[in-house]
Write a protein that holds these residues in place. Sequence first.
Motif, PDB file in Angstrom:
ATOM      1  N   GLY A   5      38.361  61.201  43.693  1.00 55.04           N
ATOM      2  CA  GLY A   5      39.694  60.789  43.524  1.00 55.04           C
ATOM      3  C   GLY A   5      39.619  59.701  42.965  1.00 55.04           C
ATOM      4  O   GLY A   5      41.065  59.285  42.261  1.00 55.04           O
ATOM      5  N   GLY A   6      38.770  58.804  42.460  1.00 55.61           N
ATOM      6  CA  GLY A   6      38.710  57.848  41.748  1.00 55.61           C
ATOM      7  C   GLY A   6      37.833  56.601  41.985  1.00 55.61           C
ATOM      8  O   GLY A   6      36.982  56.856  42.892  1.00 55.61           O
ATOM      9  N   LEU A   7      37.745  55.650  41.345  1.00 57.20           N
ATOM     10  CA  LEU A   7      36.847  54.524  41.516  1.00 57.20           C
ATOM     11  C   LEU A   7      37.425  53.242  42.602  1.00 57.20           C
ATOM     12  O   LEU A   7      38.423  53.145  43.049  1.00 57.20           O
ATOM     13  CB  LEU A   7      36.826  53.721  40.005  1.00 57.20           C
ATOM     14  N   TYR A   8      36.501  52.671  43.244  1.00 59.20           N
ATOM     15  CA  TYR A   8      36.536  51.312  43.960  1.00 59.20           C
ATOM     16  C   TYR A   8      37.490  50.358  43.073  1.00 59.20           C
ATOM     17  O   TYR A   8      37.406  50.388  41.752  1.00 59.20           O
ATOM     18  CB  TYR A   8      35.547  50.750  44.506  1.00 59.20           C
ATOM     19  N   PRO A   9      38.557  49.973  43.597  1.00 54.41           N
ATOM     20  CA  PRO A   9      39.671  49.091  42.979  1.00 54.41           C
ATOM     21  C   PRO A   9      38.583  47.861  42.247  1.00 54.41           C
ATOM     22  O   PRO A   9      37.802  47.169  42.648  1.00 54.41           O
ATOM     23  CB  PRO A   9      40.306  48.489  44.027  1.00 54.41           C
ATOM     24  N   SER A  10      39.263  47.785  40.950  1.00 47.66           N
ATOM     25  CA  SER A  10      38.545  46.718  40.074  1.00 47.66           C
ATOM     26  C   SER A  10      39.611  45.342  40.474  1.00 47.66           C
ATOM     27  O   SER A  10      40.830  45.339  41.197  1.00 47.66           O
ATOM     28  CB  SER A  10      38.525  46.974  38.824  1.00 47.66           C
ATOM     29  N   VAL A  11      39.380  44.039  40.010  1.00 46.48           N
ATOM     30  CA  VAL A  11      39.914  43.144  40.114  1.00 46.48           C
ATOM     31  C   VAL A  11      41.539  43.359  39.625  1.00 46.48           C
ATOM     32  O   VAL A  11      42.307  42.823  39.916  1.00 46.48           O
ATOM     33  CB  VAL A  11      39.095  41.978  39.303  1.00 46.48           C
ATOM     34  N   SER A  12      41.521  43.996  38.200  1.00 48.21           N
ATOM     35  CA  SER A  12      42.800  44.237  37.463  1.00 48.21           C
ATOM     36  C   SER A  12      43.617  45.002  38.387  1.00 48.21           C
ATOM     37  O   SER A  12      44.738  44.881  38.633  1.00 48.21           O
ATOM     38  CB  SER A  12      42.642  44.804  36.136  1.00 48.21           C
ATOM     39  N   ASP A  13      43.073  46.036  39.233  1.00 43.68           N
ATOM     40  CA  ASP A  13      43.796  46.981  39.947  1.00 43.68           C
ATOM     41  C   ASP A  13      44.316  46.270  41.352  1.00 43.68           C
ATOM     42  O   ASP A  13      45.414  46.343  41.573  1.00 43.68           O
ATOM     43  CB  ASP A  13      42.780  47.978  40.636  1.00 43.68           C
ATOM     44  N   ALA A  14      43.501  45.258  41.669  1.00 36.41           N
ATOM     45  CA  ALA A  14      43.955  44.403  42.836  1.00 36.41           C
ATOM     46  C   ALA A  14      45.097  43.712  42.394  1.00 36.41           C
ATOM     47  O   ALA A  14      45.922  43.306  43.287  1.00 36.41           O
ATOM     48  CB  ALA A  14      42.884  43.646  43.406  1.00 36.41           C
ATOM     49  N   GLN A  15      45.016  42.851  41.171  1.00 41.22           N
ATOM     50  CA  GLN A  15      46.106  42.372  40.850  1.00 41.22           C
ATOM     51  C   GLN A  15      47.380  43.075  40.608  1.00 41.22           C
ATOM     52  O   GLN A  15      48.479  42.664  41.046  1.00 41.22           O
ATOM     53  CB  GLN A  15      45.698  41.719  39.471  1.00 41.22           C
ATOM     54  N   LEU A  16      47.002  44.182  39.884  1.00 38.80           N
ATOM     55  CA  LEU A  16      48.424  45.184  39.745  1.00 38.80           C
ATOM     56  C   LEU A  16      49.046  45.483  41.090  1.00 38.80           C
ATOM     57  O   LEU A  16      50.278  45.548  41.377  1.00 38.80           O
ATOM     58  CB  LEU A  16      47.981  46.289  38.971  1.00 38.80           C
ATOM     59  N   LEU A  17      48.138  45.856  42.002  1.00 39.85           N
ATOM     60  CA  LEU A  17      48.663  46.318  43.495  1.00 39.85           C
ATOM     61  C   LEU A  17      49.459  44.968  44.295  1.00 39.85           C
ATOM     62  O   LEU A  17      50.363  45.125  44.751  1.00 39.85           O
ATOM     63  CB  LEU A  17      47.334  46.438  44.470  1.00 39.85           C
ATOM     64  N   SER A  18      48.943  43.766  43.886  1.00 41.45           N
ATOM     65  CA  SER A  18      49.509  42.682  44.477  1.00 41.45           C
ATOM     66  C   SER A  18      51.057  42.548  43.850  1.00 41.45           C
ATOM     67  O   SER A  18      52.049  42.081  44.621  1.00 41.45           O
ATOM     68  CB  SER A  18      48.511  41.246  44.173  1.00 41.45           C
ATOM     69  N   ILE A  72      50.055  33.973  46.718  1.00 38.00           N
ATOM     70  CA  ILE A  72      48.752  33.386  46.739  1.00 38.00           C
ATOM     71  C   ILE A  72      47.546  34.125  46.134  1.00 38.00           C
ATOM     72  O   ILE A  72      46.860  33.484  45.145  1.00 38.00           O
ATOM     73  CB  ILE A  72      48.457  33.086  48.159  1.00 38.00           C
ATOM     74  N   ILE A  73      47.596  35.517  46.182  1.00 37.54           N
ATOM     75  CA  ILE A  73      46.669  36.369  45.488  1.00 37.54           C
ATOM     76  C   ILE A  73      46.768  36.097  43.934  1.00 37.54           C
ATOM     77  O   ILE A  73      45.934  35.991  43.541  1.00 37.54           O
ATOM     78  CB  ILE A  73      46.847  37.792  46.027  1.00 37.54           C
ATOM     79  N   ILE A  74      47.944  36.181  43.488  1.00 37.80           N
ATOM     80  CA  ILE A  74      48.291  36.079  42.011  1.00 37.80           C
ATOM     81  C   ILE A  74      47.983  34.795  41.417  1.00 37.80           C
ATOM     82  O   ILE A  74      47.357  34.601  40.154  1.00 37.80           O
ATOM     83  CB  ILE A  74      49.886  36.833  41.684  1.00 37.80           C
ATOM     84  N   TYR A  75      48.755  33.544  42.300  1.00 42.46           N
ATOM     85  CA  TYR A  75      48.666  32.313  41.578  1.00 42.46           C
ATOM     86  C   TYR A  75      47.790  31.185  42.142  1.00 42.46           C
ATOM     87  O   TYR A  75      47.300  30.478  41.471  1.00 42.46           O
ATOM     88  CB  TYR A  75      50.018  31.928  41.436  1.00 42.46           C
ATOM     89  N   PRO A 151      36.088  41.421  60.269  1.00 44.34           N
ATOM     90  CA  PRO A 151      35.073  40.914  59.507  1.00 44.34           C
ATOM     91  C   PRO A 151      35.329  39.514  58.917  1.00 44.34           C
ATOM     92  O   PRO A 151      36.523  39.073  58.691  1.00 44.34           O
ATOM     93  CB  PRO A 151      34.828  42.007  58.314  1.00 44.34           C
ATOM     94  N   ASP A 152      34.304  38.632  58.773  1.00 45.22           N
ATOM     95  CA  ASP A 152      34.421  37.123  58.381  1.00 45.22           C
ATOM     96  C   ASP A 152      34.183  37.102  56.865  1.00 45.22           C
ATOM     97  O   ASP A 152      33.952  36.021  56.266  1.00 45.22           O
ATOM     98  CB  ASP A 152      33.524  36.415  59.111  1.00 45.22           C
ATOM     99  N   THR A 153      34.540  38.130  56.158  1.00 48.81           N
ATOM    100  CA  THR A 153      34.603  38.261  54.638  1.00 48.81           C
ATOM    101  C   THR A 153      35.632  38.745  54.049  1.00 48.81           C
ATOM    102  O   THR A 153      35.651  39.899  53.620  1.00 48.81           O
ATOM    103  CB  THR A 153      33.137  38.849  54.275  1.00 48.81           C
ATOM    104  N   PRO A 154      36.957  38.046  53.947  1.00 56.88           N
ATOM    105  CA  PRO A 154      38.155  38.533  53.455  1.00 56.88           C
ATOM    106  C   PRO A 154      38.142  38.852  52.208  1.00 56.88           C
ATOM    107  O   PRO A 154      37.403  38.242  51.259  1.00 56.88           O
ATOM    108  CB  PRO A 154      39.243  37.504  53.970  1.00 56.88           C
ATOM    109  N   THR A 155      38.947  39.905  51.718  1.00 56.46           N
ATOM    110  CA  THR A 155      38.939  40.139  50.269  1.00 56.46           C
ATOM    111  C   THR A 155      40.372  40.414  49.900  1.00 56.46           C
ATOM    112  O   THR A 155      41.389  40.849  50.407  1.00 56.46           O
ATOM    113  CB  THR A 155      38.382  41.657  50.035  1.00 56.46           C
ATOM    114  N   ASN A 156      40.795  39.461  49.013  1.00 56.91           N
ATOM    115  CA  ASN A 156      42.362  39.331  48.735  1.00 56.91           C
ATOM    116  C   ASN A 156      43.009  39.098  49.980  1.00 56.91           C
ATOM    117  O   ASN A 156      44.244  39.624  49.917  1.00 56.91           O
ATOM    118  CB  ASN A 156      42.984  40.571  47.938  1.00 56.91           C
ATOM    119  N   LEU A 157      42.825  38.261  50.879  1.00 50.85           N
ATOM    120  CA  LEU A 157      43.600  37.880  51.955  1.00 50.85           C
ATOM    121  C   LEU A 157      43.853  39.016  52.964  1.00 50.85           C
ATOM    122  O   LEU A 157      44.602  38.921  53.824  1.00 50.85           O
ATOM    123  CB  LEU A 157      44.722  36.943  51.446  1.00 50.85           C
TER     124      LEU A 157
END
Length: 341
Positions: A5-18, A72-75, A151-157
Amino acid sequence: MSGIGGLYPSVSDAQLLSKLTLGTGCASLWGASFMVVSFILYSRGKTLSKLVLFLSLCDFFWSSREVALNLIIIYRPQLDTYPVCMAFRVVFQLASGSSVLWICCISIYLYLHVLYGEGFKEEKLMLSYHLLSWGVPILLTVIIFAGGHIPDTPTNLICTPMPYPHMFFWIIPLFVVMLITTFIYVLLIRQLLKKKPDEDKESLHHSFRGLSNVNIPPMLLFRLSLYVVVLFVCWTPDITRFTLESFANIHNRVFFFTSGPFMVSQGAFNCLVYGVTNRQLRNRYGGFWQGFWLFLLAPFVLVGLVGKIILFKMLGKPNPYASESIPPENTHLLHNPVEVN
């Protein structure tokens, strides 16, 4: 690496989602603020009004968290640290979990009010509503954090618990509450529809004060249905995404881009369901444009109202927005527990 169904999210995908989530978070923040302002200005402290108030407060803190997190994620991505992430997770667990449970409490209140009519002593259940709506999220949050399931490794907060603890201590309880709420509303509608004109017209009138006919208005059934639809519209994408990614290794872009924005939009939908579709609430503002401007300025009006209440409290003066201050000519708008919040 890809999944069905798709790829793992890229950095640009994460920014768009935010950015998408930030937009729906702002809409929910405005909607929740509008509902709280409505309570301060117009409520006479009825039980249903209080339940909707607590629901709106949960939506307010939840949407405020989403707005701050995505800004925070965006800026300021450098603030993506474990302590900040954990703080945001606690607010999310408590605010969103309590919001869903307050919706359940509203369904319980409406059903009992219809079932027992004027003999229903709703005030006695307020403590139970509070214990349920605050206690369950607090308990689940303590279990997740005390058990070291984050987990102690957060991703995009985003500090999501590990799959199995997340499923058993968040997803399943949430889904169970949604099913219970749906079941109660089905019972409520059946209770309304089975009223007989020759036997229960007066009972129905007392159960839903303001309804003088046993033919249930379509708008009432529409609103009752929306109470349930909102839950499933907001939470189904997130529950589906988590289940597919955690247990089937399926990463679907549709659920990736809809889970966050849909879930966060609950505050906006609650405003629509409990406020905008409420004819009596619309009447209080004297027209479309008055209500529109109040909604547009709701967060700022809320800050002003709360500041004034605090100031009066510090000066030892009575609350200027207490229920006793509502003009008697406006009290006729506050008698129907379904049409008026």
